[in-house]
Enzyme design. Sequence first.
Site, PDB file in Angstrom:
ATOM      1  N   LEU A   1       0.817  -1.212   0.000  1.00  0.00           N
ATOM      2  CA  LEU A   1       0.000   0.000   0.000  1.00  0.00           C
ATOM      3  C   LEU A   1       0.852   1.265   0.000  1.00  0.00           C
ATOM      4  CD1 LEU A   1      -2.745  -1.150   2.548  1.00  0.00           C
ATOM      5  CD2 LEU A   1      -2.869  -1.153   0.045  1.00  0.00           C
ATOM      6  N   ASP A   2       2.056   1.164   0.523  1.00  0.00           N
ATOM      7  CA  ASP A   2       2.975   2.307   0.515  1.00  0.00           C
ATOM      8  C   ASP A   2       4.159   1.962  -0.379  1.00  0.00           C
ATOM      9  OD1 ASP A   2       4.125   4.729   0.999  1.00  0.00           O
ATOM     10  OD2 ASP A   2       4.793   4.267   3.028  1.00  0.00           O
ATOM     11  N   PHE A   3       3.904   1.926  -1.688  1.00  0.00           N
ATOM     12  CA  PHE A   3       4.887   1.472  -2.673  1.00  0.00           C
ATOM     13  C   PHE A   3       5.656   2.694  -3.169  1.00  0.00           C
ATOM     14  CE2 PHE A   3       6.864  -0.288  -6.254  1.00  0.00           C
ATOM     15  CZ  PHE A   3       6.608  -1.641  -6.370  1.00  0.00           C
TER      16      PHE A   3
END
Length: 278
Positions: free
Chosen positions: A66-68
């Site tokens: 989700l935090d790429f």
Amino acid sequence: FQLYGYCYQDSNDIPDTLTTITELGSPLEMIQLLQTSWEDRFRICLSLVRLLHYLAHSPLGSVTLLDFRPRQFVIVDGELKVTDLDDASIEESSCTSNDDCFMEFPARNFTLPCSVEGRCQSMNEKRNLYNAYRFFFTYLLPHSAPSSLRPLLDKIVNATGNVNKHGHTRYFLFYPSVNSEFTQKRVKSAKSKYRRVPEAFIPDENYRCWPSYHHKGCLLSVFDVNEAIEICDSYSQCKAFVLTNQTTWTGRQLVFFKMASNHIMPDPDKITYVKVTD
């Protein structure tokens, strides 16, 4: 990311705490990466493709980050590895219609199909793919790429940017072609003549070029002597080059390019070529 060990701690002061010991990596700095050779950036992108493939087919199912973003990755021995898994998820978004499967990004948006099971099809995989495209591939792959590879690289970058069905699988299959094209031998007639000096090295007479594997000199990778001659001929200041016994990760040989050959020293592990002047 390589896990060397872990320790679970449950006490009154620190309940339910898991401490992990992992391999050490270097923080990823995009500006520094853009100053490295295309071959090294190609390797980083290849390791990212392997990661995307694993995330899409992990033992837990399709995993999305989700935090790429670049700050979640490090470089270990030239390979890209993810370090922060706090925001990893295996949950595919639930839906009642295709409108519920809307992926929004700063530059473009996508609507995915809603399956009969009420899940957005391949949303985890395609979210990872597009984030890899916008944070990595679009910067690292086309920049200073070999001209012979640019048509193929355009197809790769467009496939990831459009997140087509099986897009990253297609991307994964493109890479052997890229590597083969990059490392195959191309024989060209030499423009200049060079005198071969075996077991010899030129310690000084450096000049800087870009991109280089050495910050104080011009150290590039070549397939063979013919390619080294072609490179030396392309630099007006190049008067000689030295073949080393070192290779890059693709097997290409590292070569020092020199602006003179006034001081040649013995070295059993190197071969020097000096441009013959009329």
